[in-house]
Design a protein around this motif. Structure first.
Motif, PDB file in Angstrom:
ATOM      1  N   CYS A  64      28.661 -27.658  14.467  1.00 43.28           N
ATOM      2  CA  CYS A  64      27.290 -28.074  14.738  1.00 43.28           C
ATOM      3  C   CYS A  64      27.105 -28.544  16.181  1.00 43.28           C
ATOM      4  CB  CYS A  64      26.877 -29.195  13.779  1.00 43.28           C
ATOM      5  SG  CYS A  64      25.125 -29.599  13.905  1.00 43.28           S
ATOM      6  N   SER A  65      26.170 -27.907  16.864  1.00 48.72           N
ATOM      7  CA  SER A  65      25.764 -28.327  18.207  1.00 48.72           C
ATOM      8  C   SER A  65      24.402 -27.713  18.494  1.00 48.72           C
ATOM      9  CB  SER A  65      26.779 -27.881  19.266  1.00 48.72           C
ATOM     10  OG  SER A  65      26.714 -26.484  19.460  1.00 48.72           O
ATOM     11  N   GLU A  66      23.691 -28.312  19.414  1.00 51.07           N
ATOM     12  CA  GLU A  66      22.383 -27.766  19.805  1.00 51.07           C
ATOM     13  C   GLU A  66      22.508 -26.320  20.296  1.00 51.07           C
ATOM     14  OE1 GLU A  66      19.124 -28.950  19.729  1.00 51.07           O
ATOM     15  OE2 GLU A  66      19.808 -30.670  18.576  1.00 51.07           O
ATOM     16  N   PRO A  67      23.467 -26.013  21.194  1.00 47.02           N
ATOM     17  CA  PRO A  67      23.584 -24.622  21.656  1.00 47.02           C
ATOM     18  C   PRO A  67      23.909 -23.638  20.526  1.00 47.02           C
ATOM     19  CG  PRO A  67      24.781 -26.090  23.134  1.00 47.02           C
ATOM     20  CD  PRO A  67      24.361 -26.906  21.958  1.00 47.02           C
ATOM     21  N   ASN A  68      24.762 -24.035  19.578  1.00 49.39           N
ATOM     22  CA  ASN A  68      25.089 -23.141  18.458  1.00 49.39           C
ATOM     23  C   ASN A  68      23.869 -22.891  17.590  1.00 49.39           C
ATOM     24  OD1 ASN A  68      27.719 -22.716  19.172  1.00 49.39           O
ATOM     25  ND2 ASN A  68      28.570 -24.196  17.732  1.00 49.39           N
ATOM     26  N   LEU A  69      23.130 -23.943  17.277  1.00 48.32           N
ATOM     27  CA  LEU A  69      21.936 -23.781  16.442  1.00 48.32           C
ATOM     28  C   LEU A  69      20.889 -22.946  17.165  1.00 48.32           C
ATOM     29  CD1 LEU A  69      21.712 -27.331  14.832  1.00 48.32           C
ATOM     30  CD2 LEU A  69      22.655 -25.236  13.843  1.00 48.32           C
ATOM     31  N   ALA A  70      20.784 -23.114  18.484  1.00 49.46           N
ATOM     32  CA  ALA A  70      19.845 -22.306  19.266  1.00 49.46           C
ATOM     33  C   ALA A  70      20.265 -20.833  19.242  1.00 49.46           C
ATOM     34  CB  ALA A  70      19.782 -22.817  20.702  1.00 49.46           C
ATOM     35  N   ALA A  71      21.562 -20.572  19.372  1.00 49.85           N
ATOM     36  CA  ALA A  71      22.055 -19.196  19.350  1.00 49.85           C
ATOM     37  C   ALA A  71      21.783 -18.534  18.001  1.00 49.85           C
ATOM     38  CB  ALA A  71      23.548 -19.170  19.662  1.00 49.85           C
ATOM     39  N   LEU A  72      21.966 -19.266  16.913  1.00 47.15           N
ATOM     40  CA  LEU A  72      21.691 -18.712  15.585  1.00 47.15           C
ATOM     41  C   LEU A  72      20.194 -18.473  15.402  1.00 47.15           C
ATOM     42  CD1 LEU A  72      24.163 -20.842  13.455  1.00 47.15           C
ATOM     43  CD2 LEU A  72      24.418 -18.448  14.163  1.00 47.15           C
ATOM     44  N   GLU A  73      19.390 -19.374  15.949  1.00 47.10           N
ATOM     45  CA  GLU A  73      17.935 -19.220  15.875  1.00 47.10           C
ATOM     46  C   GLU A  73      17.491 -17.969  16.640  1.00 47.10           C
ATOM     47  OE1 GLU A  73      14.411 -21.840  17.743  1.00 47.10           O
ATOM     48  OE2 GLU A  73      15.714 -22.960  16.369  1.00 47.10           O
ATOM     49  N   ILE A  74      18.049 -17.763  17.822  1.00 46.24           N
ATOM     50  CA  ILE A  74      17.727 -16.581  18.623  1.00 46.24           C
ATOM     51  C   ILE A  74      18.121 -15.301  17.881  1.00 46.24           C
ATOM     52  CG2 ILE A  74      18.410 -15.308  20.711  1.00 46.24           C
ATOM     53  CD1 ILE A  74      18.547 -18.093  22.096  1.00 46.24           C
ATOM     54  N   ARG A  75      19.243 -15.345  17.171  1.00 42.52           N
ATOM     55  CA  ARG A  75      19.730 -14.181  16.428  1.00 42.52           C
ATOM     56  C   ARG A  75      19.010 -14.008  15.085  1.00 42.52           C
ATOM     57  NH1 ARG A  75      23.696 -15.893  19.677  1.00 42.52           N
ATOM     58  NH2 ARG A  75      25.277 -14.448  20.424  1.00 42.52           N
ATOM     59  N   ILE A  77      19.237 -15.795  12.318  1.00 43.94           N
ATOM     60  CA  ILE A  77      20.151 -15.959  11.192  1.00 43.94           C
ATOM     61  C   ILE A  77      19.775 -17.231  10.459  1.00 43.94           C
ATOM     62  CG2 ILE A  77      22.557 -16.372  10.539  1.00 43.94           C
ATOM     63  CD1 ILE A  77      23.355 -14.715  13.017  1.00 43.94           C
ATOM     64  N   ASP A  78      19.617 -17.131   9.148  1.00 41.58           N
ATOM     65  CA  ASP A  78      19.302 -18.288   8.318  1.00 41.58           C
ATOM     66  C   ASP A  78      20.562 -19.143   8.209  1.00 41.58           C
ATOM     67  OD1 ASP A  78      18.069 -20.053   6.561  1.00 41.58           O
ATOM     68  OD2 ASP A  78      18.391 -18.760   4.808  1.00 41.58           O
ATOM     69  N   ALA A  79      20.628 -20.186   9.020  1.00 41.12           N
ATOM     70  CA  ALA A  79      21.852 -20.978   9.137  1.00 41.12           C
ATOM     71  C   ALA A  79      21.790 -22.263   8.324  1.00 41.12           C
ATOM     72  CB  ALA A  79      22.101 -21.316  10.603  1.00 41.12           C
ATOM     73  N   TYR A  80      22.946 -22.643   7.809  1.00 44.28           N
ATOM     74  CA  TYR A  80      23.134 -23.913   7.112  1.00 44.28           C
ATOM     75  C   TYR A  80      24.410 -24.521   7.680  1.00 44.28           C
ATOM     76  CZ  TYR A  80      19.590 -22.282   3.923  1.00 44.28           C
ATOM     77  OH  TYR A  80      18.406 -21.824   3.402  1.00 44.28           O
ATOM     78  N   VAL A  81      24.245 -25.348   8.716  1.00 40.64           N
ATOM     79  CA  VAL A  81      25.378 -25.945   9.415  1.00 40.64           C
ATOM     80  C   VAL A  81      25.331 -27.452   9.199  1.00 40.64           C
ATOM     81  CG1 VAL A  81      26.545 -26.206  11.630  1.00 40.64           C
ATOM     82  CG2 VAL A  81      25.262 -24.104  11.141  1.00 40.64           C
ATOM     83  N   ALA A  82      26.394 -27.987   8.641  1.00 33.03           N
ATOM     84  CA  ALA A  82      26.441 -29.428   8.381  1.00 33.03           C
ATOM     85  C   ALA A  82      26.320 -30.191   9.688  1.00 33.03           C
ATOM     86  CB  ALA A  82      27.741 -29.793   7.679  1.00 33.03           C
ATOM     87  N   THR A  83      25.630 -31.295   9.622  1.00 37.83           N
ATOM     88  CA  THR A  83      25.433 -32.107  10.819  1.00 37.83           C
ATOM     89  C   THR A  83      26.301 -33.355  10.807  1.00 37.83           C
ATOM     90  OG1 THR A  83      23.603 -33.246   9.749  1.00 37.83           O
ATOM     91  CG2 THR A  83      23.060 -31.312  11.084  1.00 37.83           C
ATOM     92  N   GLY A  84      27.008 -33.576   9.745  1.00 36.38           N
ATOM     93  CA  GLY A  84      27.877 -34.744   9.609  1.00 36.38           C
ATOM     94  C   GLY A  84      28.781 -34.535   8.416  1.00 36.38           C
ATOM     95  N   ALA A 107       9.552 -34.264  19.435  1.00 33.84           N
ATOM     96  CA  ALA A 107       9.846 -33.140  18.535  1.00 33.84           C
ATOM     97  C   ALA A 107      11.299 -33.269  18.085  1.00 33.84           C
ATOM     98  CB  ALA A 107       9.628 -31.830  19.270  1.00 33.84           C
ATOM     99  N   PRO A 108      11.582 -32.934  16.838  1.00 31.83           N
ATOM    100  CA  PRO A 108      12.967 -33.076  16.372  1.00 31.83           C
ATOM    101  C   PRO A 108      13.888 -32.082  17.087  1.00 31.83           C
ATOM    102  CG  PRO A 108      11.640 -31.955  14.728  1.00 31.83           C
ATOM    103  CD  PRO A 108      10.706 -32.410  15.813  1.00 31.83           C
ATOM    104  N   THR A 109      15.107 -32.503  17.325  1.00 30.75           N
ATOM    105  CA  THR A 109      16.093 -31.606  17.906  1.00 30.75           C
ATOM    106  C   THR A 109      16.499 -30.595  16.830  1.00 30.75           C
ATOM    107  OG1 THR A 109      17.967 -32.957  17.232  1.00 30.75           O
ATOM    108  CG2 THR A 109      16.973 -33.455  19.390  1.00 30.75           C
ATOM    109  N   ARG A 110      17.215 -29.577  17.227  1.00 30.01           N
ATOM    110  CA  ARG A 110      17.677 -28.587  16.250  1.00 30.01           C
ATOM    111  C   ARG A 110      18.630 -29.225  15.241  1.00 30.01           C
ATOM    112  NH1 ARG A 110      17.117 -25.448  20.929  1.00 30.01           N
ATOM    113  NH2 ARG A 110      15.767 -23.651  20.590  1.00 30.01           N
ATOM    114  N   VAL A 111      19.454 -30.158  15.707  1.00 27.93           N
ATOM    115  CA  VAL A 111      20.389 -30.843  14.799  1.00 27.93           C
ATOM    116  C   VAL A 111      19.602 -31.666  13.784  1.00 27.93           C
ATOM    117  CG1 VAL A 111      22.224 -32.569  14.633  1.00 27.93           C
ATOM    118  CG2 VAL A 111      22.293 -30.848  16.446  1.00 27.93           C
ATOM    119  N   GLU A 112      18.571 -32.375  14.233  1.00 24.46           N
ATOM    120  CA  GLU A 112      17.740 -33.150  13.304  1.00 24.46           C
ATOM    121  C   GLU A 112      17.015 -32.234  12.322  1.00 24.46           C
ATOM    122  OE1 GLU A 112      16.717 -36.867  16.331  1.00 24.46           O
ATOM    123  OE2 GLU A 112      15.353 -35.163  16.207  1.00 24.46           O
ATOM    124  N   ALA A 113      16.540 -31.090  12.809  1.00 23.14           N
ATOM    125  CA  ALA A 113      15.862 -30.133  11.934  1.00 23.14           C
ATOM    126  C   ALA A 113      16.844 -29.564  10.905  1.00 23.14           C
ATOM    127  CB  ALA A 113      15.241 -29.008  12.765  1.00 23.14           C
TER     128      ALA A 113
END
Length: 188
Positions: A64-75, A77-84, A107-113
């Motif tokens: 889990c990281s902002e850049p990873n979630l952004a990359a999945l969003e750009i691609r 991909i319906d992602a389910y990445v644990a945040t903790g 606005a919520p960050t990608r990790v918060e979302a």
């Protein structure tokens, strides 16, 4: 890799697993102790191996990281990445204290979302299946096949050894009649 006892010769084996057949669709080995930088390369490897992007992806908190979630969003991909921690990600259980409310204007960050997405899914969230998908594959490789450590030395040789181990796993699964969940019917 750094450990509690200093530095040791160790490797971090990665595997992406098909949800239904438990067939490894992408694999790699790194010398990094953390998984975060491996999510995008593994996602790209899945696409290269299958000829398409995964529709859905689950990963544990190490990815889990902002850049990873952004990359999945750009691609897309319906992602389910644990945040903790896993129990906190879905159940919303913390340490018993009320969480501070975020400022309404921000606005919520990608990790918060992602945290909200996992919490909203509750026990129906596809993330809950993560422990049933890749973890049995690692268990089968370790327990049923007796793989506990790499026999070869050197990064290139270890990568080749892991590729062979994953291939053997897949051949054994296919011998049991398993097929990828995305397998296309063969024209007669």
């Amino acid at each position: 890799m750094k450990s509690k006892d200093g530095f040791v010769q160790a490797y971090n084996a990665q595997a992406a697993v098909d949800a239904q057949a438990q067939i490894i669709v992408a694999q790699d080995v790194t010398q990094s102790a953390v998984d975060c930088a491996q999510l995008v390369p593994m996602t790209d490897a899945i696409e290269a191996n299958l000829g398409r992007k995964p529709a859905q992806l689950s990963a544990d908190a190490g990815y889990c990281s902002e850049p990873n979630l952004a990359a999945l969003e750009i691609r897309k991909i319906d992602a389910y990445v644990a945040t903790g921690r896993a129990r906190d990600a879905v159940a919303g259980a913390g340490n018993g204290e009320a969480a501070a409310a975020p400022e309404p204007a921000a606005a919520p960050t990608r990790v918060e979302a992602m945290r909200a997405k996992l919490k909203a899914g509750g026990h129906e969230s596809p993330y809950r299946l993560r422990k049933q998908l890749p973890e049995p594959v690692f268990g089968q490789i370790k327990q049923a096949r007796g793989f506990r450590q790499f026999l070869l030395r050197g990064f290139a040789k270890v990568r080749a050894e892991w590729a062979i181990i994953c291939t053997v796993h897949n051949v054994l699964k296919l011998a049991q009649g398993r097929t990828l969940s995305v397998a296309l019917p063969i024209a007669a």
